[in-house]
Design a protein around this motif. Structure first.
Motif, mmCIF file in Angstrom:
data_model
loop_
_atom_site.group_PDB
_atom_site.id
_atom_site.type_symbol
_atom_site.label_atom_id
_atom_site.label_comp_id
_atom_site.label_asym_id
_atom_site.label_seq_id
_atom_site.Cartn_x
_atom_site.Cartn_y
_atom_site.Cartn_z
ATOM 1 N N ALA A 89 0.900 -1.398 -0.289
ATOM 2 C CA ALA A 89 -0.261 -0.417 0.376
ATOM 3 C C ALA A 89 0.604 0.707 -0.248
ATOM 4 O O ALA A 89 2.182 1.141 0.857
ATOM 5 C CB ALA A 89 -1.106 -0.672 0.991
ATOM 6 N N SER A 90 0.328 2.590 -0.661
ATOM 7 C CA SER A 90 0.801 4.267 -0.647
ATOM 8 C C SER A 90 0.041 4.708 0.347
ATOM 9 O O SER A 90 -0.425 4.240 1.151
ATOM 10 C CB SER A 90 1.259 4.127 -2.159
ATOM 11 O OG SER A 90 -0.545 5.250 -2.201
ATOM 12 N N GLU A 91 0.957 6.191 0.522
ATOM 13 C CA GLU A 91 0.752 6.493 1.699
ATOM 14 C C GLU A 91 -1.050 6.574 1.570
ATOM 15 O O GLU A 91 -1.811 7.092 2.001
ATOM 16 C CB GLU A 91 1.295 8.216 1.517
ATOM 17 C CG GLU A 91 2.893 7.774 1.836
ATOM 18 C CD GLU A 91 3.424 7.716 1.093
ATOM 19 O OE1 GLU A 91 3.023 6.923 -0.054
ATOM 20 O OE2 GLU A 91 4.662 8.388 1.172
ATOM 21 N N GLN B 14 -3.881 -2.376 13.882
ATOM 22 C CA GLN B 14 -2.735 -2.894 12.557
ATOM 23 C C GLN B 14 -2.747 -2.174 10.980
ATOM 24 O O GLN B 14 -0.493 -2.161 10.971
ATOM 25 C CB GLN B 14 -3.547 -4.051 11.732
ATOM 26 C CG GLN B 14 -4.645 -5.493 12.264
ATOM 27 C CD GLN B 14 -5.482 -6.440 12.114
ATOM 28 O OE1 GLN B 14 -6.227 -6.017 11.107
ATOM 29 N NE2 GLN B 14 -5.337 -7.141 12.761
ATOM 30 N N VAL B 15 -3.022 -1.052 10.525
ATOM 31 C CA VAL B 15 -2.956 -0.394 9.561
ATOM 32 C C VAL B 15 -1.600 1.073 10.428
ATOM 33 O O VAL B 15 -0.614 1.286 9.626
ATOM 34 C CB VAL B 15 -3.964 0.634 9.064
ATOM 35 C CG1 VAL B 15 -2.813 1.833 8.439
ATOM 36 C CG2 VAL B 15 -4.819 -0.465 8.436
ATOM 37 N N HIS B 16 -1.945 0.621 11.493
ATOM 38 C CA HIS B 16 -0.341 1.780 12.179
ATOM 39 C C HIS B 16 0.662 0.937 12.304
ATOM 40 O O HIS B 16 2.117 1.421 11.870
ATOM 41 C CB HIS B 16 -1.186 1.481 14.253
ATOM 42 C CG HIS B 16 0.012 3.308 14.410
ATOM 43 N ND1 HIS B 16 -0.264 2.921 15.157
ATOM 44 C CD2 HIS B 16 0.961 3.807 13.790
ATOM 45 C CE1 HIS B 16 0.074 3.986 15.794
ATOM 46 N NE2 HIS B 16 1.316 4.345 15.023
ATOM 47 N N GLY B 17 0.415 -0.037 12.411
ATOM 48 C CA GLY B 17 2.124 -0.821 12.120
ATOM 49 C C GLY B 17 2.375 -0.704 11.195
ATOM 50 O O GLY B 17 3.494 -2.011 10.845
ATOM 51 N N LEU B 18 1.481 -1.480 9.979
ATOM 52 C CA LEU B 18 1.977 -1.146 8.389
ATOM 53 C C LEU B 18 2.829 -0.173 8.136
ATOM 54 O O LEU B 18 3.921 -0.399 7.316
ATOM 55 C CB LEU B 18 0.944 -1.569 7.750
ATOM 56 C CG LEU B 18 0.383 -3.228 7.833
ATOM 57 C CD1 LEU B 18 -1.152 -3.105 6.941
ATOM 58 C CD2 LEU B 18 1.341 -4.233 7.252
ATOM 59 N N ILE B 19 2.403 1.245 8.835
ATOM 60 C CA ILE B 19 2.791 2.050 8.348
ATOM 61 C C ILE B 19 3.749 2.147 9.113
ATOM 62 O O ILE B 19 5.224 3.052 8.254
ATOM 63 C CB ILE B 19 1.963 3.700 9.142
ATOM 64 C CG1 ILE B 19 1.165 3.617 7.896
ATOM 65 C CG2 ILE B 19 2.412 4.759 9.163
ATOM 66 C CD1 ILE B 19 -0.279 4.426 9.078
ATOM 67 N N LEU B 20 4.143 1.808 10.397
ATOM 68 C CA LEU B 20 5.263 2.122 10.570
ATOM 69 C C LEU B 20 5.689 1.043 10.241
ATOM 70 O O LEU B 20 7.707 1.851 9.784
ATOM 71 C CB LEU B 20 5.220 1.298 12.367
ATOM 72 C CG LEU B 20 4.403 2.212 13.086
ATOM 73 C CD1 LEU B 20 4.516 1.673 14.265
ATOM 74 C CD2 LEU B 20 5.283 3.647 13.863
ATOM 75 N N LYS B 21 5.786 0.005 9.642
ATOM 76 C CA LYS B 21 6.992 -1.345 8.791
ATOM 77 C C LYS B 21 7.091 -0.826 7.829
ATOM 78 O O LYS B 21 8.110 -1.115 7.395
ATOM 79 C CB LYS B 21 6.036 -2.521 8.820
ATOM 80 C CG LYS B 21 6.591 -3.654 8.578
ATOM 81 C CD LYS B 21 5.699 -5.103 8.083
ATOM 82 C CE LYS B 21 6.332 -5.378 7.732
ATOM 83 N NZ LYS B 21 4.582 -7.222 7.083
ATOM 84 N N TYR B 22 6.699 0.105 6.620
ATOM 85 C CA TYR B 22 6.707 0.276 5.603
ATOM 86 C C TYR B 22 7.574 1.676 5.758
ATOM 87 O O TYR B 22 8.018 2.077 4.900
ATOM 88 C CB TYR B 22 5.636 0.734 4.578
ATOM 89 C CG TYR B 22 4.629 -0.740 4.474
ATOM 90 C CD1 TYR B 22 5.460 -1.954 4.416
ATOM 91 C CD2 TYR B 22 3.402 -0.409 3.906
ATOM 92 C CE1 TYR B 22 4.894 -2.868 4.460
ATOM 93 C CE2 TYR B 22 3.002 -2.116 3.931
ATOM 94 C CZ TYR B 22 3.631 -3.184 3.795
ATOM 95 O OH TYR B 22 3.029 -3.920 4.085
ATOM 96 N N GLY B 23 7.813 2.126 6.952
ATOM 97 C CA GLY B 23 8.480 3.729 7.065
ATOM 98 C C GLY B 23 7.963 4.564 6.821
ATOM 99 O O GLY B 23 8.533 5.112 6.115
ATOM 100 N N PHE B 24 6.600 4.978 6.912
ATOM 101 C CA PHE B 24 5.950 6.207 6.265
ATOM 102 C C PHE B 24 5.870 6.957 7.790
ATOM 103 O O PHE B 24 4.969 8.033 7.668
ATOM 104 C CB PHE B 24 4.285 6.178 6.182
ATOM 105 C CG PHE B 24 4.516 5.180 5.070
ATOM 106 C CD1 PHE B 24 5.804 5.088 4.160
ATOM 107 C CD2 PHE B 24 3.356 3.329 4.370
ATOM 108 C CE1 PHE B 24 5.519 4.931 2.227
ATOM 109 C CE2 PHE B 24 3.493 3.786 3.260
ATOM 110 C CZ PHE B 24 4.607 3.420 2.150
ATOM 111 N N CYS B 25 6.964 6.510 8.359
ATOM 112 C CA CYS B 25 6.767 7.294 10.027
ATOM 113 C C CYS B 25 7.266 8.670 9.492
ATOM 114 O O CYS B 25 8.203 8.595 8.533
ATOM 115 C CB CYS B 25 7.337 7.260 11.238
ATOM 116 S SG CYS B 25 7.097 5.737 11.689
#
Length: 708
Positions: A160-162, A183-194
């Protein structure tokens, strides 16, 4: 028929109608493109698409992309379908990015069926395809479908993208899907979108909407550079969670950080001030709005009028209302409602009559004002006018009409409303159901109240039970009230209001055992012993002759409430603890608790029982001299009783002559009786003459001879 088949059909019909005419020479793609762009330049979208649709040759892909963009902006669904049809007809394998643009266009036009059909038929999909379809569902109020598609996307192994995450978080917020959001929050952290302020703000929003304000605030504090949208989200979430003070504090912090707020943020901060009656903070926000030139904004103006009216500053509200471009339906209603709520019914009605247009909220606000001021006749007239001029009625209107019916004990009106509720489907509204229950109870029709109570068994809540309990307690059916309470425990947990009603029932019937059980239940279940409950317990134990229990509760209570002192003083009096009454009053003075007329009445009753004439006179004189309390009729009656019982007839005569009003018939009868007992002829003769003047048909006569 899909788009390509439709185009072929149109072209075949065009060929058939031309017969044997010589076909026109094909126009060059560059010339067609120039013509189409020229039409687009002048805003002729329909003409531009028509030229494309009639073209027998494919054109440049950038032109299709441009057309999809313009169709989306104009929500031109027919033209969008023609563009897609032409693209697919002359390009058997069109680029994926163009099909993605088509899905986005269908989504923005609200045609989800077209978007999903194209998505399902795509030979190849990329992340943009999934994102376009998920966004289409999210933007068209289909959050469940958006989340389902996001799960399918993850199963397919597509990252997924931002933009995708933003749409998914928006869908999570719509359906309060907290677990999915985490879960989405976790994926955001995983994909480096912080560090993406849009995603971080979306997380603040979804946690806040799910009621997790601690997580929402923690997420907000992690945003390195929150923008005005981020601040707006956190202020709004605090406001929605009824944490208005925090909302105002966050707005103040935003100003301190020199972030220019959105007009909605200023409006939300003003709404928060309205909710907590924070006039001082509201004035400060008003000053800041003037400084950043937002005072003239329509949204901010409406919130300012509302804030001033709810805070009771009607003068400032009127000043804001008179500003140019300020008068609209919302501000008219706010100002009128403010006058009504502050008891200025005449001004409210004048404003209501001047309104150029009215909404149902306007009608309800005016009706609420009449009900709040207990102007029941005017309220009934207003209801009649409302039904003549507008057919719009909601649950608030019905609740107000039922309140009028309850106050006037007009059960026939209540039954008419009940019939309307059935005919128009309002019987599923718990607020209307409880209002009907309250109406039947206050009108004394307990049978109908019980029947309706069982009919709304699928809806009823704590308020329903409290209404039924209160109705039975009000009519002296205390045993039934206690029985209902034990049944209530099987369905819902009672509130302090419930216990106050029950304890009052026990006090009225002098039933100690149920009262002690209720007291024990509250202790075992850690209920707060607020001032109302404490007073009810003191009253119940006092009336049940357990004065030591009452004193024990009183000793550990909050002594700041004069009503609690009155309950204890009267309780001691009714239990013949007259010395204790005087001790309590001395302690009350030491604690600097100002007595009221009930306190003084209790002290005078104790003085009567003890025969403390001089002390009683001192307390009576102190009402005006020391406590600034105007003596009432019952205080004068008590003094007459005190002097008469103690045989102080000269003092009684002097007291009567100094009274600021003529003695009542009950007072004269008591004076006459005392004079007969004490053989006081002069005063007795005067009392007799006064009684004869009031009741000439039944003259009063002494049964003794004056020996003087």
């Amino acid at each position: 028929m899909n788009a390509a088949s439709f185009l072929n059909h149109v072209l075949q019909n065009a060929t058939a109608t031309t017969g044997h005419r010589k076909p026109p020479q094909p126009t060059k793609p560059k010339s067609l493109t120039a013509t189409i762009l020229n039409h687009l330049r002048f805003g002729c979208v329909t003409k531009a698409v028509s030229i494309l649709f009639s073209s027998p040759v494919p054109l440049d892909f950038s032109l299709y992309a441009r057309l999809f963009q313009i169709c989306a902006s104009n929500k031109a669904i027919v033209e969008a379908r023609k563009v897609e049809s032409h693209l697919i007809t002359f390009n058997p394998s069109p680029p994926t990015f163009l099909l993605n643009r088509a899905i986005e266009t269908y989504g923005k036009c609200g045609c989800l069926a077209d978007a999903r059909e194209l998505f399902d038929e795509m030979p190849r999909r990329d992340g943009g395809s999934w994102n376009a379809m998920i966004t289409a569902y999210s933007q068209n109020a289909c959050p469940e479908k958006a989340l389902d598609l996001f799960r399918d996307m993850n199963k397919s192994g597509v990252f997924a993208s931002e933009v995708t995450f933003s749409s998914v978080l928006g869908s999570c917020a719509s359906v309060l899907a907290l677990w999915v959001a985490k879960q989405v929050h976790g994926l955001i952290l995983k994909y480096g979108f912080c560090g993406n302020v849009i995603l971080e703000s979306s997380l603040v929003d979804v946690y806040g909407k799910c009621g997790m304000m601690t997580e929402s605030r923690r997420m907000f504090d992690e945003i390195e550079n929150p923008n005005n949208v981020s601040w707006n989200v956190i202020v709004r979430r605090y406001l929605d969670m009824k944490q208005e003070k925090q909302a105002v504090l966050m707005f103040s912090e935003m100003v301190r950080m020199k972030v220019r707020p959105l007009n909605h943020t200023v409006s939300n901060a003003l709404v928060a001030c309205s909710s907590v009656h924070g006039l001082k903070e509201g004035i400060q926000i008003h000053g800041y709005a003037i400084k950043i030139n937002l005072e003239v904004d329509e949204i901010v103006l409406s919130s300012l009028v509302d804030m001033y009216t709810k805070c009771g500053d009607m003068e400032s509200a009127l000043v804001m209302f008179e500003l140019p471009s300020s008068k609209n339906l919302i501000t008219w209603t706010s100002l009128m409602s403010g006058y009504a709520m502050s008891g200025k019914i005449r001004e409210a009605r004048e404003l209501f009559n001047e309104m150029p247009e009215r909404s149902l909220v306007s009608w309800n606000a005016m009706l609420t004002g009449y009900a709040r001021a207990s102007k029941w006749d005017e309220a009934l007239d207003f209801v009649s006018l409302m039904l003549k001029e507008t057919k719009a009625v909601d649950h608030v209107t019905l609740g107000l009409v039922l309140k009028v019916s309850s106050a006037t004990r007009d059960i026939e009106l209540g039954k008419q409303v009940h019939g309307y509720v059935y005919r128009h489907g309002f019987y599923c509204n718990v607020l209307v159901g409880n209002a009907l229950l309250d109406m039947y109870g206050k009108c004394g029709n307990l049978r109908c109240a019980r029947v309706w109570f069982y009919q709304i068994s699928h809806l009823r809540d704590e308020v329903s039970w409290n209404s039924l309990l209160t109705s039975h307690a009000r009519h002296g059916l205390s045993e039934e009230t206690i029985t209902m309470f034990w049944n209530m425990l099987g369905e819902t947990m009672p509130s302090n209001f419930t216990f106050a009603t029950l304890l009052a029932s026990c006090a009225n019937t002098f039933t100690l055992e149920p009262g002690k059980q209720i007291h024990g239940f509250m202790i075992r279940n850690d209920y707060e012993m607020d001032i109302v409950i404490t007073g009810a317990l003191v009253d119940m134990y006092s009336k049940c002759r357990c004065i030591d229990y009452a004193l024990g509760i009183f000793r550990v209570a909050d002594w700041s409430d004069v009503i609690l002192w009155n309950s204890m003083i009267l309780g001691c009096f009714h239990n013949r603890k007259y010395e204790k009454v005087l001790e309590l009053f001395e302690l009350m003075e030491k604690e600097d608790i100002k007595p009221d007329h009930v306190t003084i009445q209790g002290i005078l009753l104790a003085c009567i029982s003890q025969g403390c004439v001089e002390l009683g006179r001192q307390y009576f004189d102190s009402m005006t001299d020391k406590y600034c309390i105007i003596p009432r009729l019952e205080h004068y009656q008590s003094m007459i009783e005190l002097y008469g019982r103690s045989g102080c007839m000269d003092q009684l005569e002097d007291f009567i002559k100094k009274m600021p009003f003529e003695p009542t018939e009950a007072m004269l009868i008591r004076i006459f009786d005392f004079c007969q007992e004490q053989k006081h002829f002069k005063l007795g003769e005067w009392a007799s003459d006064q009684l004869d003047r009031l009741n000439p048909s039944t003259p009063a006569q002494f049964d003794f001879v004056d020996n003087t």
